[in-house]
Design an enzyme around this catalytic site. Structure first.
Site, PDB file in Angstrom:
ATOM      1  N   LYS A 193      46.788  55.509  64.570  1.00  0.00           N
ATOM      2  CA  LYS A 193      47.341  55.790  63.231  1.00  0.00           C
ATOM      3  C   LYS A 193      47.472  57.302  63.141  1.00  0.00           C
ATOM      4  O   LYS A 193      46.507  58.013  62.875  1.00  0.00           O
ATOM      5  CB  LYS A 193      46.377  55.262  62.157  1.00  0.00           C
ATOM      6  CG  LYS A 193      47.014  54.888  60.837  1.00  0.00           C
ATOM      7  CD  LYS A 193      47.574  56.006  60.017  1.00  0.00           C
ATOM      8  CE  LYS A 193      46.612  56.942  59.380  1.00  0.00           C
ATOM      9  NZ  LYS A 193      47.281  58.142  58.844  1.00  0.00           N
ATOM     10  N   GLU A 269      35.384  64.071  65.235  1.00  0.00           N
ATOM     11  CA  GLU A 269      35.548  65.522  65.396  1.00  0.00           C
ATOM     12  C   GLU A 269      36.074  66.039  64.065  1.00  0.00           C
ATOM     13  O   GLU A 269      37.212  65.782  63.695  1.00  0.00           O
ATOM     14  CB  GLU A 269      36.517  65.824  66.551  1.00  0.00           C
ATOM     15  CG  GLU A 269      36.189  67.133  67.232  1.00  0.00           C
ATOM     16  CD  GLU A 269      37.301  68.141  67.146  1.00  0.00           C
ATOM     17  OE1 GLU A 269      37.649  68.540  66.022  1.00  0.00           O
ATOM     18  OE2 GLU A 269      37.811  68.527  68.217  1.00  0.00           O
ATOM     19  N   CYS A 304      40.856  73.375  64.048  1.00  0.00           N
ATOM     20  CA  CYS A 304      39.451  73.166  63.666  1.00  0.00           C
ATOM     21  C   CYS A 304      38.525  74.141  64.364  1.00  0.00           C
ATOM     22  O   CYS A 304      37.443  74.431  63.872  1.00  0.00           O
ATOM     23  CB  CYS A 304      39.039  71.719  63.902  1.00  0.00           C
ATOM     24  SG  CYS A 304      39.510  71.102  65.496  1.00  0.00           S
ATOM     25  N   GLU A 399      35.798  75.477  55.284  1.00  0.00           N
ATOM     26  CA  GLU A 399      36.919  75.533  56.219  1.00  0.00           C
ATOM     27  C   GLU A 399      38.216  75.724  55.429  1.00  0.00           C
ATOM     28  O   GLU A 399      38.542  74.908  54.571  1.00  0.00           O
ATOM     29  CB  GLU A 399      36.991  74.228  57.012  1.00  0.00           C
ATOM     30  CG  GLU A 399      38.125  74.236  58.017  1.00  0.00           C
ATOM     31  CD  GLU A 399      38.141  72.982  58.883  1.00  0.00           C
ATOM     32  OE1 GLU A 399      38.052  71.876  58.333  1.00  0.00           O
ATOM     33  OE2 GLU A 399      38.252  73.128  60.113  1.00  0.00           O
TER      34      GLU A 399
HETATM   35  P1  ADP Z   1      43.530  66.536  56.617  1.00  0.00           P
HETATM   36  O1  ADP Z   1      42.980  66.924  55.279  1.00  0.00           O
HETATM   37  O2  ADP Z   1      43.395  67.575  57.651  1.00  0.00           O
HETATM   38  O3  ADP Z   1      44.857  65.864  56.573  1.00  0.00           O
HETATM   39  P2  ADP Z   1      42.298  63.969  56.797  1.00  0.00           P
HETATM   40  O4  ADP Z   1      40.909  63.667  57.193  1.00  0.00           O
HETATM   41  O5  ADP Z   1      42.687  63.682  55.395  1.00  0.00           O
HETATM   42  O6  ADP Z   1      42.495  65.475  57.181  1.00  0.00           O
HETATM   43  O7  ADP Z   1      43.343  63.236  57.718  1.00  0.00           O
HETATM   44  C1  ADP Z   1      43.184  63.012  59.096  1.00  0.00           C
HETATM   45  C2  ADP Z   1      43.623  61.606  59.412  1.00  0.00           C
HETATM   46  O8  ADP Z   1      42.759  60.715  58.711  1.00  0.00           O
HETATM   47  C3  ADP Z   1      45.036  61.250  58.970  1.00  0.00           C
HETATM   48  O9  ADP Z   1      45.626  60.379  59.920  1.00  0.00           O
HETATM   49  C4  ADP Z   1      44.797  60.528  57.668  1.00  0.00           C
HETATM   50  O10 ADP Z   1      45.825  59.635  57.341  1.00  0.00           O
HETATM   51  C5  ADP Z   1      43.518  59.782  57.966  1.00  0.00           C
HETATM   52  N1  ADP Z   1      42.756  59.387  56.771  1.00  0.00           N
HETATM   53  C6  ADP Z   1      42.676  60.025  55.581  1.00  0.00           C
HETATM   54  N2  ADP Z   1      41.916  59.340  54.723  1.00  0.00           N
HETATM   55  C7  ADP Z   1      41.488  58.231  55.372  1.00  0.00           C
HETATM   56  C8  ADP Z   1      40.653  57.109  55.020  1.00  0.00           C
HETATM   57  N3  ADP Z   1      40.122  57.002  53.812  1.00  0.00           N
HETATM   58  N4  ADP Z   1      40.432  56.183  55.961  1.00  0.00           N
HETATM   59  C9  ADP Z   1      40.956  56.271  57.198  1.00  0.00           C
HETATM   60  N5  ADP Z   1      41.750  57.283  57.573  1.00  0.00           N
HETATM   61  C10 ADP Z   1      42.021  58.257  56.684  1.00  0.00           C
END
Ligand code: ADP
Length: 501
Positions: A193, A269, A304, A399
């Site tokens: 995903k 990570e 990161c 961050e």
């Molecule tokens: P950023 O703020 O750097 O975008 P995120 O952690 O929000 O970091 O996003 C990293 C990945 O995690 C993306 O693919 C995002 O769609 C996914 N993601 C965000 N929220 C969720 C969640 N609640 N469950 C699973 N995956 C998620």
């Protein structure tokens, strides 16, 4: 075949004009029409234009992708192939990635603003990582154990089964491949995903993998939102492991989802706030200032492991901080498709506002500021170093994920170590010094996934291969890279054969 890349802005634009944006999910070895008609927009951060509308996959599509991966895993179409044959397919895929390098680099660049020159570099690195994972898995060994002569006792390494990879937007294809590579090399099936900001290159990867001979169902890619597609993967009882790179906040949600479902394995990570410690014996301050600036500015600071905390010996700080600010300007903002551009816009307007808020807070606190003389650009705030930052200030602890550094001073090496460790994060740390023994002594005291002395991790002249990095504290857990990174995608299994007397 040596890949050929365009060499000018015009040539890149011409390639871009013929690109197709196919956002359909890749499930069971082919692109599928999504069940849902809902979509989300992909926006080019360089001009604010909508590039494409992509299917917003939900539980139905994610369920189909998991079912395809589960069937492939359960029937052993990939896991039961000899590692050498799997490696052959992955090496073919690595070559195909290089051959399609211009297209893949452009897709990443258009979606999240990274200069295309950087994206090209990234794709090359991703292909290399894939080959490294394939070669590593060919050499993975179990063990035979001491046991009675009438028996044969083995410890095996077996695949986890179905791995969900949930990935971010900062290096879309590279991070995806750094998970998919070891996961596939060790025999797992994968559902990827990608970030909702940049899924297209990852979807193309699924096409290339099918062409390279990966059996249907072994790699599935579903575009969608984190709270929908991501959560569906995290909560599934059919998924054996989630490998994730992203924010610490999402990492916590994934741990909860694992706890609430089938206790799947996790590899996380997460965030970072990496210190760059400068000891007072450093010589060439010009070169050092450039290295510090480079450690911050790469990918506009959206890394990161960005070296965003400058921990500088008090005697050097007054001359070094202004010099670093000057070197920030050596990074050239411009059209992401112009090969001379090294600095692009931040990945989205939303993220720009997030970064700007940190900068505004730091100004409001009255911190001394050293902006880049070149300023920023559309979509990019002016890169900036704040100096004399108290250890607990927001800008020293949180961050930012942008071209913003917090500089602080220290008097003794003890203080430097304490300062470097004073963070809820622990991904990468760097020590800059002349006296290697002193630098090494300090490096050993810094608790972090990786500590480098007189170099940074990515473009190090040391040309390391096989390095494993395991984050500490709230930067996550689970090794990535090298042998430990491969083993993370496997489980230990004991096999005991009792032979008839
Ligand atoms: P950023 O703020 O750097 O975008 P995120 O952690 O929000 O970091 O996003 C990293 C990945 O995690 C993306 O693919 C995002 O769609 C996914 N993601 C965000 N929220 C969720 C969640 N609640 N469950 C699973 N995956 C998620």
């Amino acid at each position: 075949m040596t890949p050929i890349f365009p060499e000018s802005l015009q040539q890149w634009q011409s390639v871009a004009s013929s690109l197709k944006f196919d956002g359909r999910p890749a499930i069971g070895g082919q692109r599928n029409e999504p069940h849902s008609t809902r979509t989300f927009d992909l926006v080019n951060p360089a001009d604010g234009q909508v590039l494409a509308q992509v299917p917003r996959c939900g539980t139905v599509e994610v369920g189909a992708a998991i079912a395809a991966a589960r069937a492939a895993a359960d029937h052993g179409v990939w896991s039961e192939q000899p590692a050498v044959l799997r490696a052959e397919v992955l090496r073919k895929l690595a070559t195909s990635i290089e051959v399609h390098g211009a297209e893949l680099a452009l897709l990443d660049s258009l979606q999240m603003g990274m200069p295309v020159s950087l994206a090209v570099d990234d794709i090359g690195l991703a292909a290399r990582k894939l080959r490294e994972a394939a070669a590593g898995a060919e050499r993975l060994q179990g063990a035979s154990l001491p046991s009675a002569p009438s028996s044969l006792a083995l410890n095996l390494r077996v695949p986890q089964g179905v791995v969900a990879a949930i990935t971010p937007w900062n290096f879309p294809l590279f991070v995806a491949l750094s998970k998919i590579g070891p996961a596939l090399a060790t025999g797992n099936s994968v559902v990827l995903k990608p970030s909702e900001l940049a899924p297209l290159a990852c979807l193309r990867l699924a096409d290339l993998a099918a062409e390279a001979g990966l059996p249907p169902g072994v790699l599935n890619v579903v575009p969608g939102l984190g709270s929908e597609a991501g959560q569906a993967l995290a909560l599934s009882r059919q998924v054996d492991m989630v490998s994730f790179t992203g924010s610490t906040a999402t990492g916590r949600l994934l741990m909860r989802a694992a706890a609430d479902s089938n206790l799947k394995s996790l590899q996380l990570e997460l965030g970072g706030k990496s210190p760059q410690v400068v000891l007072d014996d450093c010589g060439d301050l010009e070169a050092l200032a450039q290295a510090l600036a480079d450690g911050l500015m790469f990918n506009s600071g959206q890394v990161c492991v960005a070296g965003s905390r400058l921990v500088i010996a008090r005697s050097l700080a007054p001359s070094l901080v202004p010099l670093v600010a000057e070197k920030l300007a050596s990074w050239r903002f411009g059209h992401p498709m112009d090969p001379v551009t090294t600095l692009g816009p931040l990945a989205s307007r939303h993220h720009l506002a997030h970064v700007q808020r940190f900068i505004d807070h730091a100004h409001a606190q009255g911190l001394a500021a050293w902006p880049s003389p070149m300023g920023g650009g559309p979509g990019l705030p002016t890169p900036i170093v704040f100096s004399d930052v108290p250890a607990d200030a927001e800008i020293a602890q949180e961050e930012v994920f942008g071209p913003v550094a917090a500089a602080s001073s220290f008097d003794t090496d003890d203080e430097a170590a304490a300062y470097a460790n004073n963070s809820r994060y622990g991904l990468v740390a760097t020590v800059w010094c002349s006296d290697a023994a002193r630098g090494l002594a300090l490096a050993r005291r810094i608790r972090s996934g990786a500590v480098t002395v007189n170099t940074r991790t990515r473009h190090t002249p040391a040309r390391v291969s096989g390095a494993s990095l395991e984050p500490v504290r709230e930067s996550g857990f689970g090794a990535e890279g090298g042998l430990a990174g491969l083993l993370a995608y496997t489980r230990a299994r004991h096999l005991l054969l009792n032979l008839p007397a």
